[in-house]
Design a protein around this motif. Sequence first.
Motif: not given
Length: 538
Positions: A258-271
Amino acid sequence: MKKLLFFFTISIAFISCNNKQKTDLIIINSNAYTVNNNFDKTEAFAIKDGKFIAIGTSEEIQEKYQSENIVDAKNQTIVPGLIDAHCHFYGMGMQQQKVPLEGTKSYDEVLEKIVAFQKEKNVTFITGRGWDQNDWEVKEFPTKEKLDQLFPTTPVAVGRVDGHALLVNQAAIDLSEITKDTKVSGGEIILKDGELTGVLIDAAMDFIKFPETTKEEAIQGLLDAQKISFSYGLTTVDDAGINKKTIELIDSLQQTGSLKMRIYAMVSGDNQKEIDYYINNGIVKTDRLNVRSFKVYGDGALGSRGAAMRKPYSDRENHFGALIYAPERYEEIATQIAASDFQMNTHAIGDSANTWLLKTYKKVLKNEKDRRWRIEHAQIIAPEDFKNFDNILPSVQPTHATSDMYWAEDRIGKERMKGAYAFKDLLNIYGKIALGTDFPVEQVNPFLTFYAATIRKDLNNYPENGFHLENALTRQETLKGMTIWAAYSNFEEEEKGSIEVGKFADFVILNQDIMKVDGHKIPNTKAVASYVNGKKVY
């Protein structure tokens, strides 16, 4: 004899057809920019199993390949799938469920939109984003008095366009147990005559107790963001700062299709727990998801005077902005990430923040090559700091320059402007530059990015000679920054970013030749069709 010749001809044609390789899609008669090493152009290409398998002239492709799906591009321009190297994809999707305040020209208009939204939605906690006091006649932060009158019992929290300031009413303040004496590190609770104004800057916003987002709302937000992004030709987005829960939801939606977009995910560095989790478990990589970086906030935004500056702001006496964390915290985070295979991408706007982050990167990386650590925004650079980008990748958003140009010099003065929004100077040092929008801070439209990078004007042709035109990028550099260089910044240049054999068949058909059209017509560029894995998604 004639019958024999006829059957011979038919047999040859049949054999020839059978010798052709079957493919899923063939594009012919196009004006395609491959963005390969030579920046070659091509007419046609064939796609099978989601990848480009051949590139050449229309005649060459049709001689060797066949498909039940042949698209005659009719000389329309094609470019590789566009990559937004810095945006807030999930945040933009969630914003579709909130009060849209972009483009408001006064505080009264903000209030009108909030009232209209609540009449329609009747929610228990009103949220929204997009106001910018710099666009108003009175260019000062609003205060909460009118909000308190309109919504005495319903909490309201609406964010500034850059996400670094929040306007809240007394109901939200009471719910979150904030007082004028609440201590903040890395932000500010703005007071007036010793009383709360309702404006919270950077870390102070964390005190607000927002209602939990439901899974259904999150899914709808992601799907809404995908629909909008595909309509502009974006096929990969770098989501700058999301948590593990959201990343896992993205992965599940991608796995179901259902989600076809390619995503480069930057993990939040706040945690810190999430930093530990991903470093301990390693990089997550599928064809559509890549989790191999951490997004850290160095400082706030220039528009809200939260950017950390070496010297005071020119328009606010003895005010320097601030780093979000204590300086030693950046070294702790960087040291931990440097010992892993992960990338560190840090938001740095002010010259002081850029100085400190560049120094920290250099110290912990110890001259390691090809780590591709990024400075996000790299907005105001001290003259002596440019050289430090020799091994640090600049990731910038060209529309920030054309949005800020009306008031930026008032904030920081003429001298510091020499190192501001200096895209060409940064490119000349590193050799590549990654381009994004920072949406929803700016509009999603990547063709406005292209215009701002190359022409450096607003849509009203201001300023006449362009804004610091010496730092404009060429069209070729800009297209690379939105495709192959953005892919490189994500360690993905071998699989996307250009139209080449073996790469994912992500591409966009445009309504005009963005590389040749008159510069002032660039903003009129539209995506006619967007393809991911050779399948039409818009």
